[in-house]
Design a protein around this motif. Structure first.
Motif, PDB file in Angstrom:
ATOM      1  N   ASP A 103     108.856  33.754 -33.187  1.00 31.00           N
ATOM      2  CA  ASP A 103     108.289  34.318 -31.960  1.00 31.00           C
ATOM      3  C   ASP A 103     106.852  33.871 -31.708  1.00 31.00           C
ATOM      4  OD1 ASP A 103     107.191  35.648 -34.093  1.00 31.00           O
ATOM      5  OD2 ASP A 103     107.303  37.645 -33.193  1.00 31.00           O
ATOM      6  N   LYS A 104     106.401  32.839 -32.429  1.00 29.34           N
ATOM      7  CA  LYS A 104     105.027  32.353 -32.296  1.00 29.34           C
ATOM      8  C   LYS A 104     105.023  30.867 -31.970  1.00 29.34           C
ATOM      9  CE  LYS A 104     104.389  33.720 -36.449  1.00 29.34           C
ATOM     10  NZ  LYS A 104     103.853  33.997 -37.798  1.00 29.34           N
ATOM     11  N   VAL A 105     104.055  30.468 -31.138  1.00 26.99           N
ATOM     12  CA  VAL A 105     103.913  29.067 -30.754  1.00 26.99           C
ATOM     13  C   VAL A 105     102.448  28.652 -30.912  1.00 26.99           C
ATOM     14  CG1 VAL A 105     104.305  27.331 -28.952  1.00 26.99           C
ATOM     15  CG2 VAL A 105     105.707  29.414 -29.008  1.00 26.99           C
ATOM     16  N   ARG A 106     102.238  27.482 -31.527  1.00 27.45           N
ATOM     17  CA  ARG A 106     100.887  26.904 -31.634  1.00 27.45           C
ATOM     18  C   ARG A 106     100.994  25.395 -31.477  1.00 27.45           C
ATOM     19  NH1 ARG A 106      97.107  27.881 -36.391  1.00 27.45           N
ATOM     20  NH2 ARG A 106      95.527  27.303 -34.847  1.00 27.45           N
ATOM     21  N   TRP A 107      99.883  24.773 -31.136  1.00 31.24           N
ATOM     22  CA  TRP A 107      99.868  23.325 -31.001  1.00 31.24           C
ATOM     23  C   TRP A 107      98.487  22.781 -31.320  1.00 31.24           C
ATOM     24  CZ3 TRP A 107     100.726  26.729 -26.948  1.00 31.24           C
ATOM     25  CH2 TRP A 107      99.700  26.855 -26.005  1.00 31.24           C
ATOM     26  N   GLY A 108      98.430  21.491 -31.511  1.00 32.94           N
ATOM     27  CA  GLY A 108      97.163  20.809 -31.746  1.00 32.94           C
ATOM     28  C   GLY A 108      97.229  19.422 -31.161  1.00 32.94           C
ATOM     29  N   HIS A 109      96.039  18.823 -30.927  1.00 38.23           N
ATOM     30  CA  HIS A 109      96.035  17.476 -30.352  1.00 38.23           C
ATOM     31  C   HIS A 109      94.745  16.744 -30.684  1.00 38.23           C
ATOM     32  CE1 HIS A 109      93.215  18.949 -27.327  1.00 38.23           C
ATOM     33  NE2 HIS A 109      93.145  17.736 -26.816  1.00 38.23           N
ATOM     34  N   ILE A 110      94.834  15.434 -30.589  1.00 35.96           N
ATOM     35  CA  ILE A 110      93.671  14.559 -30.643  1.00 35.96           C
ATOM     36  C   ILE A 110      93.967  13.353 -29.764  1.00 35.96           C
ATOM     37  CG2 ILE A 110      94.473  13.376 -32.744  1.00 35.96           C
ATOM     38  CD1 ILE A 110      91.503  13.106 -33.552  1.00 35.96           C
ATOM     39  N   GLY A 111      92.986  12.923 -28.986  1.00 33.75           N
ATOM     40  CA  GLY A 111      93.189  11.807 -28.060  1.00 33.75           C
ATOM     41  C   GLY A 111      93.566  12.293 -26.677  1.00 33.75           C
ATOM     42  N   ASP A 112      94.294  11.461 -25.932  1.00 29.76           N
ATOM     43  CA  ASP A 112      94.636  11.829 -24.554  1.00 29.76           C
ATOM     44  C   ASP A 112      96.134  12.025 -24.334  1.00 29.76           C
ATOM     45  OD1 ASP A 112      95.420   9.187 -24.722  1.00 29.76           O
ATOM     46  OD2 ASP A 112      94.490   8.566 -22.842  1.00 29.76           O
ATOM     47  N   SER A 113      96.896  12.152 -25.399  1.00 24.75           N
ATOM     48  CA  SER A 113      98.272  12.628 -25.232  1.00 24.75           C
ATOM     49  C   SER A 113      98.189  14.137 -25.015  1.00 24.75           C
ATOM     50  CB  SER A 113      99.128  12.304 -26.457  1.00 24.75           C
ATOM     51  OG  SER A 113      99.316  10.906 -26.571  1.00 24.75           O
ATOM     52  N   ARG A 114      98.939  14.641 -24.049  1.00 26.24           N
ATOM     53  CA  ARG A 114      98.748  16.009 -23.585  1.00 26.24           C
ATOM     54  C   ARG A 114      99.885  16.943 -23.961  1.00 26.24           C
ATOM     55  NH1 ARG A 114      96.473  15.413 -17.334  1.00 26.24           N
ATOM     56  NH2 ARG A 114      94.458  14.425 -17.893  1.00 26.24           N
ATOM     57  N   LEU A 115      99.556  18.235 -23.955  1.00 23.72           N
ATOM     58  CA  LEU A 115     100.550  19.298 -23.979  1.00 23.72           C
ATOM     59  C   LEU A 115     100.275  20.215 -22.798  1.00 23.72           C
ATOM     60  CD1 LEU A 115     102.123  21.340 -26.769  1.00 23.72           C
ATOM     61  CD2 LEU A 115     100.960  22.570 -24.935  1.00 23.72           C
ATOM     62  N   TYR A 116     101.325  20.483 -22.015  1.00 26.16           N
ATOM     63  CA  TYR A 116     101.264  21.432 -20.911  1.00 26.16           C
ATOM     64  C   TYR A 116     102.093  22.661 -21.283  1.00 26.16           C
ATOM     65  CZ  TYR A 116      99.615  17.707 -17.739  1.00 26.16           C
ATOM     66  OH  TYR A 116      98.897  16.704 -17.125  1.00 26.16           O
ATOM     67  N   GLN A 117     101.552  23.837 -21.007  1.00 23.13           N
ATOM     68  CA  GLN A 117     102.299  25.079 -21.156  1.00 23.13           C
ATOM     69  C   GLN A 117     102.604  25.629 -19.767  1.00 23.13           C
ATOM     70  OE1 GLN A 117     100.118  28.397 -22.702  1.00 23.13           O
ATOM     71  NE2 GLN A 117     101.921  29.685 -22.986  1.00 23.13           N
ATOM     72  N   PHE A 118     103.870  25.939 -19.516  1.00 26.93           N
ATOM     73  CA  PHE A 118     104.324  26.502 -18.246  1.00 26.93           C
ATOM     74  C   PHE A 118     104.871  27.906 -18.489  1.00 26.93           C
ATOM     75  CE2 PHE A 118     104.816  21.948 -18.169  1.00 26.93           C
ATOM     76  CZ  PHE A 118     104.455  21.541 -16.888  1.00 26.93           C
ATOM     77  N   ASN A 119     104.620  28.796 -17.541  1.00 22.35           N
ATOM     78  CA  ASN A 119     105.200  30.128 -17.605  1.00 22.35           C
ATOM     79  C   ASN A 119     105.643  30.522 -16.202  1.00 22.35           C
ATOM     80  OD1 ASN A 119     106.063  32.548 -18.613  1.00 22.35           O
ATOM     81  ND2 ASN A 119     104.025  33.428 -18.872  1.00 22.35           N
ATOM     82  N   LYS A 120     106.921  30.848 -16.073  1.00 21.41           N
ATOM     83  CA  LYS A 120     107.508  31.216 -14.785  1.00 21.41           C
ATOM     84  C   LYS A 120     107.221  30.159 -13.716  1.00 21.41           C
ATOM     85  CE  LYS A 120     107.379  36.143 -15.818  1.00 21.41           C
ATOM     86  NZ  LYS A 120     106.884  37.487 -15.444  1.00 21.41           N
ATOM     87  N   GLY A 121     107.362  28.895 -14.125  1.00 19.53           N
ATOM     88  CA  GLY A 121     107.258  27.788 -13.177  1.00 19.53           C
ATOM     89  C   GLY A 121     105.859  27.357 -12.832  1.00 19.53           C
ATOM     90  N   LYS A 122     104.845  27.845 -13.539  1.00 17.26           N
ATOM     91  CA  LYS A 122     103.467  27.472 -13.259  1.00 17.26           C
ATOM     92  C   LYS A 122     102.787  26.939 -14.517  1.00 17.26           C
ATOM     93  CE  LYS A 122     102.827  30.956  -9.619  1.00 17.26           C
ATOM     94  NZ  LYS A 122     102.017  32.124  -9.167  1.00 17.26           N
ATOM     95  N   VAL A 123     101.872  25.979 -14.336  1.00 11.96           N
ATOM     96  CA  VAL A 123     101.067  25.514 -15.459  1.00 11.96           C
ATOM     97  C   VAL A 123     100.053  26.604 -15.793  1.00 11.96           C
ATOM     98  CG1 VAL A 123      99.420  23.800 -16.288  1.00 11.96           C
ATOM     99  CG2 VAL A 123     101.298  23.080 -14.811  1.00 11.96           C
ATOM    100  N   VAL A 124     100.060  27.068 -17.035  1.00 12.92           N
ATOM    101  CA  VAL A 124      99.090  28.086 -17.425  1.00 12.92           C
ATOM    102  C   VAL A 124      97.965  27.492 -18.278  1.00 12.92           C
ATOM    103  CG1 VAL A 124     100.643  30.034 -17.207  1.00 12.92           C
ATOM    104  CG2 VAL A 124     100.570  28.797 -19.363  1.00 12.92           C
ATOM    105  N   GLN A 125      98.228  26.384 -18.942  1.00 12.03           N
ATOM    106  CA  GLN A 125      97.150  25.675 -19.626  1.00 12.03           C
ATOM    107  C   GLN A 125      97.639  24.296 -20.061  1.00 12.03           C
ATOM    108  OE1 GLN A 125      95.824  27.128 -23.527  1.00 12.03           O
ATOM    109  NE2 GLN A 125      97.579  28.517 -23.600  1.00 12.03           N
ATOM    110  N   ARG A 126      96.670  23.417 -20.305  1.00 15.85           N
ATOM    111  CA  ARG A 126      96.976  22.115 -20.889  1.00 15.85           C
ATOM    112  C   ARG A 126      95.850  21.728 -21.834  1.00 15.85           C
ATOM    113  NH1 ARG A 126      93.860  17.766 -19.659  1.00 15.85           N
ATOM    114  NH2 ARG A 126      92.920  17.584 -17.571  1.00 15.85           N
TER     115      ARG A 126
END
Length: 241
Positions: A103-126
């Motif tokens: 029931d938990k979600v986490r992510w990490g990044h480096i560089g310009d490859s992206r992660l987008y989070q959507f909730n109910k059809g909207k981008v809530v963060q990237r």
């Protein structure tokens, strides 16, 4: 229920330097995407090494420190490969990783490859790119939409394969796994050819994660026609009932 779809395409290039992967064990999922840099095949080696390192660690020794450890170990692996093979001394890679642990979600990044989070059809963060154009956005000198097509969009400030003084990757806060939630991991060759409005429009139109990816890939290929299209890769993930 979690469903996902993976896409990777070499575009107009001779080699696909993007690498993608996933692993599932004990109701936990790991998704990883990397975009290699360095040319002459070394970018491909860097991204493959990073993705393989992350997935092997997830499969063999997942724990609460996994996200920290996977970036550190991917960095160590790429630096080791540079040392072993001097022809690959310039190889580097971006890296973005998403972990779903029940029931938990986490992510990490480096560089310009992206992660987008959507909730109910909207981008809530990237994730925010580690690049010169993103830095200019942060300083208020250009708008976010100006990153696409910016002359310095390929100038990255943080990558795997360059020695770090401090940990250069960024990790998200933990979020709850909820239905009607979606995630998209993608390389710059993908997000440069499809904007957030199109991503959300297609998300709302789609009945399955496969359909969502199909819509987006069609848009990427249309917008990349008759240009020197970069490698483009993405992983789409849906959380359903």
């Amino acid at each position: 229920m979690i469903t996902y779809k993976i896409h990777t395409h070499m575009g107009s290039r001779n080699v696909n330097e993007d690498s993608v992967g996933e692993y599932m064990v004990d109701n936990r999922y790991c998704f990883v995407l990397a975009d290699g840099l360095g040319g002459h095949g070394s970018g491909e080696c860097a991204s493959e090494a990073a993705v393989k390192t992350v997935l092997e660690l997830f499969a063999e020794n997942y724990n609460e420190r996994f996200l920290d450890d996977c970036f550190v170990m991917a960095q160590e692996k790429v630096l080791e490969e540079q040392h072993i093979d001097k022809s690959k001394a310039d190889m580097k890679t971006t890296l973005v990783t998403l972990v779903i642990d029940e029931d938990k979600v986490r992510w990490g990044h480096i560089g310009d490859s992206r992660l987008y989070q959507f909730n109910k059809g909207k981008v809530v963060q990237r994730t925010l790119d580690h690049s010169v154009p993103q830095m200019l956005v942060n300083l208020g000198e250009i708008k976010d939409k100006d990153i696409r097509g910016h002359e310095d969009r390929n100038r990255l400030l943080r990558v795997i394969g360059t020695p770090w003084n401090n940990h250069s990757y960024e990790l998200s806060q933990e979020v709850s796994a909820q239905k009607c939630q979606a995630f998209l991991l993608c390389s710059d060759g993908f997000w440069e050819l499809i904007d957030e409005k199109a991503m959300t429009t297609y998300l709302k139109k789609s009945h399955t994660v496969d359909e969502w990816m199909e819509f987006m890939v069609r848009e990427v290929m249309k917008n990349g026609k008759d240009v020197n299209m970069d490698n483009n890769s993405a992983i789409a993930i849906w959380m359903e009932d």
